[in-house]
Design a protein around this motif. Sequence first.
Motif, PDB file in Angstrom:
ATOM      1  N   ALA A 502       1.339  12.213   9.385  1.00 37.13           N
ATOM      2  CA  ALA A 502       3.463  11.595   8.626  1.00 37.13           C
ATOM      3  C   ALA A 502       4.296  12.551   8.447  1.00 37.13           C
ATOM      4  CB  ALA A 502       3.353  10.308   8.629  1.00 37.13           C
ATOM      5  N   GLU A 503       5.190  13.075   8.325  1.00 36.15           N
ATOM      6  CA  GLU A 503       6.541  13.414   7.778  1.00 36.15           C
ATOM      7  C   GLU A 503       6.891  11.922   7.431  1.00 36.15           C
ATOM      8  OE1 GLU A 503      10.632  15.220   8.647  1.00 36.15           O
ATOM      9  OE2 GLU A 503       8.487  16.618   9.546  1.00 36.15           O
ATOM     10  N   ILE A 504       7.347  12.163   5.817  1.00 34.24           N
ATOM     11  CA  ILE A 504       7.930  10.164   5.481  1.00 34.24           C
ATOM     12  C   ILE A 504       9.117  10.640   4.837  1.00 34.24           C
ATOM     13  CG2 ILE A 504       5.302   9.462   5.746  1.00 34.24           C
ATOM     14  CD1 ILE A 504       6.046   9.554   2.396  1.00 34.24           C
ATOM     15  N   VAL A 505       9.251   9.666   4.403  1.00 32.99           N
ATOM     16  CA  VAL A 505      11.169   9.942   3.365  1.00 32.99           C
ATOM     17  C   VAL A 505      10.612   9.097   2.769  1.00 32.99           C
ATOM     18  CG1 VAL A 505      13.469   9.072   3.142  1.00 32.99           C
ATOM     19  CG2 VAL A 505      13.324  11.169   4.893  1.00 32.99           C
ATOM     20  N   LEU A 506      10.327   9.163   1.864  1.00 32.90           N
ATOM     21  CA  LEU A 506       9.911   7.984   0.230  1.00 32.90           C
ATOM     22  C   LEU A 506      10.726   6.573  -0.055  1.00 32.90           C
ATOM     23  CD1 LEU A 506       7.720   6.033  -1.635  1.00 32.90           C
ATOM     24  CD2 LEU A 506       8.141   7.453  -3.296  1.00 32.90           C
ATOM     25  N   LEU A 507      11.832   5.729   0.433  1.00 33.75           N
ATOM     26  CA  LEU A 507      12.387   4.804   0.361  1.00 33.75           C
ATOM     27  C   LEU A 507      12.917   4.633  -1.049  1.00 33.75           C
ATOM     28  CD1 LEU A 507      12.922   2.774   4.058  1.00 33.75           C
ATOM     29  CD2 LEU A 507      14.200   5.177   3.226  1.00 33.75           C
ATOM     30  N   PHE A 508      11.953   3.671  -1.351  1.00 41.52           N
ATOM     31  CA  PHE A 508      12.498   3.203  -2.871  1.00 41.52           C
ATOM     32  C   PHE A 508      10.855   3.058  -3.557  1.00 41.52           C
ATOM     33  CE2 PHE A 508      12.328  -0.060  -6.032  1.00 41.52           C
ATOM     34  CZ  PHE A 508      13.397   0.286  -6.932  1.00 41.52           C
ATOM     35  N   HIS A 509      11.078   3.770  -5.081  1.00 40.53           N
ATOM     36  CA  HIS A 509       8.929   3.085  -5.465  1.00 40.53           C
ATOM     37  C   HIS A 509       9.448   3.792  -6.916  1.00 40.53           C
ATOM     38  CE1 HIS A 509       4.920   3.993  -6.196  1.00 40.53           C
ATOM     39  NE2 HIS A 509       5.026   5.150  -6.834  1.00 40.53           N
ATOM     40  N   ALA A 510       9.292   2.494  -7.883  1.00 39.37           N
ATOM     41  CA  ALA A 510       9.408   2.291  -9.441  1.00 39.37           C
ATOM     42  C   ALA A 510       8.795   3.783 -10.192  1.00 39.37           C
ATOM     43  CB  ALA A 510       9.200   1.192  -9.586  1.00 39.37           C
ATOM     44  N   THR A 511       7.621   4.542  -9.435  1.00 37.09           N
ATOM     45  CA  THR A 511       7.783   5.340 -10.421  1.00 37.09           C
ATOM     46  C   THR A 511       7.003   6.524  -9.431  1.00 37.09           C
ATOM     47  OG1 THR A 511       5.043   4.759 -10.286  1.00 37.09           O
ATOM     48  CG2 THR A 511       6.049   4.000 -12.137  1.00 37.09           C
ATOM     49  N   THR A 512       6.507   7.312  -9.438  1.00 40.13           N
ATOM     50  CA  THR A 512       5.712   8.639  -8.646  1.00 40.13           C
ATOM     51  C   THR A 512       4.980   7.764  -8.013  1.00 40.13           C
ATOM     52  OG1 THR A 512       4.404   9.114 -10.567  1.00 40.13           O
ATOM     53  CG2 THR A 512       6.945  10.367 -10.482  1.00 40.13           C
ATOM     54  N   PHE A 513       4.693   8.519  -6.836  1.00 39.29           N
ATOM     55  CA  PHE A 513       3.907   8.623  -5.105  1.00 39.29           C
ATOM     56  C   PHE A 513       2.677   9.411  -5.653  1.00 39.29           C
ATOM     57  CE2 PHE A 513       3.021   8.430  -0.775  1.00 39.29           C
ATOM     58  CZ  PHE A 513       2.624   7.233  -0.634  1.00 39.29           C
ATOM     59  N   ARG A 514       1.526   9.382  -5.486  1.00 39.29           N
ATOM     60  CA  ARG A 514       0.296  10.404  -5.843  1.00 39.29           C
ATOM     61  C   ARG A 514       0.076   9.833  -4.774  1.00 39.29           C
ATOM     62  NH1 ARG A 514       0.263  12.170 -11.054  1.00 39.29           N
ATOM     63  NH2 ARG A 514       2.085  11.771 -11.708  1.00 39.29           N
ATOM     64  N   LYS A 515      -1.428  11.296  -4.593  1.00 41.69           N
ATOM     65  CA  LYS A 515      -2.817  10.636  -4.154  1.00 41.69           C
ATOM     66  C   LYS A 515      -3.162   9.784  -4.452  1.00 41.69           C
ATOM     67  CE  LYS A 515      -6.765  13.218  -3.359  1.00 41.69           C
ATOM     68  NZ  LYS A 515      -7.882  14.692  -3.478  1.00 41.69           N
ATOM     69  N   GLY A 516      -4.256   9.476  -4.154  1.00 40.10           N
ATOM     70  CA  GLY A 516      -5.263   7.754  -3.917  1.00 40.10           C
ATOM     71  C   GLY A 516      -4.287   6.301  -3.843  1.00 40.10           C
ATOM     72  N   PHE A 517      -2.699   6.459  -3.831  1.00 38.33           N
ATOM     73  CA  PHE A 517      -1.895   5.293  -3.826  1.00 38.33           C
ATOM     74  C   PHE A 517      -2.363   5.034  -2.778  1.00 38.33           C
ATOM     75  CE2 PHE A 517       1.758   3.289  -3.203  1.00 38.33           C
ATOM     76  CZ  PHE A 517       2.536   2.968  -4.401  1.00 38.33           C
ATOM     77  N   GLN A 518      -2.551   3.220  -2.092  1.00 42.47           N
ATOM     78  CA  GLN A 518      -2.615   2.480  -1.094  1.00 42.47           C
ATOM     79  C   GLN A 518      -1.441   1.748  -0.945  1.00 42.47           C
ATOM     80  OE1 GLN A 518      -5.943  -0.149  -0.964  1.00 42.47           O
ATOM     81  NE2 GLN A 518      -7.478   1.220  -1.561  1.00 42.47           N
ATOM     82  N   VAL A 519      -1.144   1.800   0.401  1.00 45.64           N
ATOM     83  CA  VAL A 519       0.166   1.503   1.130  1.00 45.64           C
ATOM     84  C   VAL A 519      -0.159   0.458   2.189  1.00 45.64           C
ATOM     85  CG1 VAL A 519       1.603   2.976   1.011  1.00 45.64           C
ATOM     86  CG2 VAL A 519       0.812   3.413   2.731  1.00 45.64           C
ATOM     87  N   THR A 520       0.368  -0.581   2.824  1.00 42.33           N
ATOM     88  CA  THR A 520       0.376  -1.203   3.794  1.00 42.33           C
ATOM     89  C   THR A 520       0.849  -0.579   5.187  1.00 42.33           C
ATOM     90  OG1 THR A 520      -0.048  -2.849   3.552  1.00 42.33           O
ATOM     91  CG2 THR A 520       0.384  -3.521   5.672  1.00 42.33           C
ATOM     92  N   VAL A 521       0.074   0.563   6.530  1.00 43.57           N
ATOM     93  CA  VAL A 521       1.252   0.524   7.393  1.00 43.57           C
ATOM     94  C   VAL A 521       1.214   0.252   8.309  1.00 43.57           C
ATOM     95  CG1 VAL A 521       1.072   3.011   8.982  1.00 43.57           C
ATOM     96  CG2 VAL A 521       0.453   3.251   6.013  1.00 43.57           C
ATOM     97  N   HIS A 522       1.693   0.450   9.049  1.00 42.47           N
ATOM     98  CA  HIS A 522       3.107  -0.521  10.778  1.00 42.47           C
ATOM     99  C   HIS A 522       3.722   0.820  10.977  1.00 42.47           C
ATOM    100  CE1 HIS A 522       3.875  -4.863   8.831  1.00 42.47           C
ATOM    101  NE2 HIS A 522       3.547  -3.635   8.084  1.00 42.47           N
ATOM    102  N   VAL A 523       2.791   0.964  12.257  1.00 43.88           N
ATOM    103  CA  VAL A 523       2.889   1.921  13.716  1.00 43.88           C
ATOM    104  C   VAL A 523       2.674   1.005  14.705  1.00 43.88           C
ATOM    105  CG1 VAL A 523       2.193   3.662  14.767  1.00 43.88           C
ATOM    106  CG2 VAL A 523       1.830   3.779  12.182  1.00 43.88           C
ATOM    107  N   GLY A 524       3.798   0.635  14.854  1.00 50.61           N
ATOM    108  CA  GLY A 524       4.151  -0.218  16.758  1.00 50.61           C
ATOM    109  C   GLY A 524       3.225  -1.835  15.465  1.00 50.61           C
ATOM    110  N   ASN A 525       2.107  -1.800  16.630  1.00 46.64           N
ATOM    111  CA  ASN A 525       1.590  -3.075  16.529  1.00 46.64           C
ATOM    112  C   ASN A 525       0.688  -2.900  15.693  1.00 46.64           C
ATOM    113  OD1 ASN A 525       0.390  -2.126  18.464  1.00 46.64           O
ATOM    114  ND2 ASN A 525      -1.107  -3.808  19.665  1.00 46.64           N
ATOM    115  N   VAL A 526       0.057  -1.913  14.611  1.00 45.95           N
ATOM    116  CA  VAL A 526      -0.666  -1.537  14.421  1.00 45.95           C
ATOM    117  C   VAL A 526      -0.262  -1.901  12.636  1.00 45.95           C
ATOM    118  CG1 VAL A 526      -2.222   0.540  12.648  1.00 45.95           C
ATOM    119  CG2 VAL A 526      -1.768   0.205  15.892  1.00 45.95           C
ATOM    120  N   ARG A 527      -1.403  -2.721  11.654  1.00 49.32           N
ATOM    121  CA  ARG A 527      -0.360  -2.950  10.259  1.00 49.32           C
ATOM    122  C   ARG A 527      -2.253  -3.016   9.857  1.00 49.32           C
ATOM    123  NH1 ARG A 527       1.631  -8.594   9.692  1.00 49.32           N
ATOM    124  NH2 ARG A 527      -0.373  -9.419   9.989  1.00 49.32           N
ATOM    125  N   GLN A 528      -2.403  -1.841   9.227  1.00 44.75           N
ATOM    126  CA  GLN A 528      -3.410  -1.785   7.950  1.00 44.75           C
ATOM    127  C   GLN A 528      -3.143  -1.305   7.278  1.00 44.75           C
ATOM    128  OE1 GLN A 528      -7.482   0.064   8.587  1.00 44.75           O
ATOM    129  NE2 GLN A 528      -6.862  -0.287  10.884  1.00 44.75           N
TER     130      GLN A 528
END
Length: 603
Positions: A502-528
């Motif tokens: 996905a092409e993303i824009v990081l809206l807010f992060h306290a430090t740096t966003f890097r490989k291995g970071f885990q996030v909750t992804v919302h795409v339509g009705n998908v949430r995982q």
Amino acid sequence: MDSRVSELFGGCCRPGGGGGALRGRGGAGAGGGSKGKKKSGRNRGGKANNPPYLPPEAEDGNIEYKLKLVNPSQYRFEHLVTQMKWRLQEGRGEAVYQIGVEDNGLLVGLSEEEMRASLKTLRRMAEKVGADITILREREVDYDSDVPRKITEVLVRKVPDNQQFLDLRVAVLGNVDSGKSTLLGVLTQGELDNGRGRARLNLFRHLHEIQSGRTSSISFEILGFNSKGEVVNYSDSRTAEEICESSSKMITFIDLAGHHKYLKTTIFGLTSYCPDFAMLVVSANTGIGTTREHLGLAMALKVPFFIVVSKVDLCSKATVERTVKQLERILKQPGCNKLPLLVNSDDDAVTAAQQFAQSPNITPIFTLSSVSGENLDLLKVFLNILPPLTNSKEQEELMQQLTEFQVDEIYTVPEVGTVVGGTLSSGICREGESLVVGPTDDGKFLQLKVCSIQRNRSACRVLRAGQAATLALGPFDRSLLRKGMVMVSPEMNPTICSVFEAEIVLLFHATTFRKGFQVTVHVGNVRQTAIVEKIHGKDKLRTGEKAVVRFRFIKHPEYLKIGAKLLFREGVTKGIGHVTNLQAITTEENSLDESLGPGHLTF
């Protein structure tokens, strides 16, 4: 816009913006919009304040300019009726006629006698196509004439033959304790609140919600308008079925949670239920609060929103004005770039509804009370006139595609069996139709049959693209279903994946966003939850930066489409973007999984 939205999420918006809101012509004109009754309506503010032009008439859309309609010939009358059918089709059952206006937008106006004759002709045209007309407002115009001349704005409404009613979905957002559920209770029940939350009790779904007074789940409430623009709700002991039968336009409110700990539920409601509009409720006495974050969500998902300042009965006029000014300042900042429109009269409400639908930058602001009922009618006028965002042609194109239904809710109903709720993204779904649902944890699709359909709590035989409904699946095993699944036509051969880019824009992060970071992804009705596998071209990301990122779902594969909007979060970390690439998983064709028992064919 993406980089600007980060300011809203990060809370680092610049102060300032200056100036007051763009205000409607306060007190100008008339129009009992919600009742369709004509008032004396002249523009008291003086003729010089009237703009001499409206924007030129568009060939598409549901707005028609007519200079006069006095005694047309039979041939001309038939032509006018055909034209009205076209405008109604463009507005999916609604059209607005401006009488006394030339095609180029010049406000000429008509004398009293000419206007009476023109409205008589318009009424005959509406009767011919089976529609009703409602006078929204009248105003006097300054034209070279000694005789007073007026223009009249008329709403023509007809339920299309192929559907029950025009349906708009409005998501309700706002800070905790801002009065969202109470406002919906007052609108849908037809009774004012007692000041202690009585109006909201019918909206709550769980005991702990009643005890705490806070919404933690997503609930749906309906408000109808008949063809004359009159409110149809639960007052007079109406049932949901009676409201659907009596209404030609239906507003479905999606009541979302305001508390920060229920944020994932709020995001799910915004991404999966595909609302047409969002109503942002702000309490006049407590101010903005979480509203800034909800505002950022609506902007990130490109949902047009309007603002309601509630509880004005608890505050002084100065406090209400201070809250409105605070909102205006936020709306005008570079992160939003909106033009506030404060609604103080029926005329303002009509103007706001039309401009709001035509221009994405206009943001109407209402100030009202659910206890005293102050300005509540202005919100009803606005909702009555608010046109749909999509025209009939776009809906037709969606209906031509293969069936795809998003599963958002799952229930077990006694004597009915398993029931799923959600939205039909494309195609047409009929009672008795065979579909496949998935993906399961191992990437399979299971065959099922749609036993019956309900829309807005009343039976419905056919479901069309863009409509939300519940589908009864009979004895199908509920444990095989989960939120985020899709029910599709068997010939679709759906693409599923565990890894996507996905092409993303990081809206807010306290430090740096890097490989291995885990996030909750919302795409339509998908949430995982997904793990960041790779950031293309960079080692790390900081707030406001853009990149193409590869994600992997950690639990099971999902059905995604290229171009779908994506929103991810983890604590204070937030980002938006869109899916650019899928690593599709191939599925075994027509393999019968014996362990599932009879009737569950897997693909």
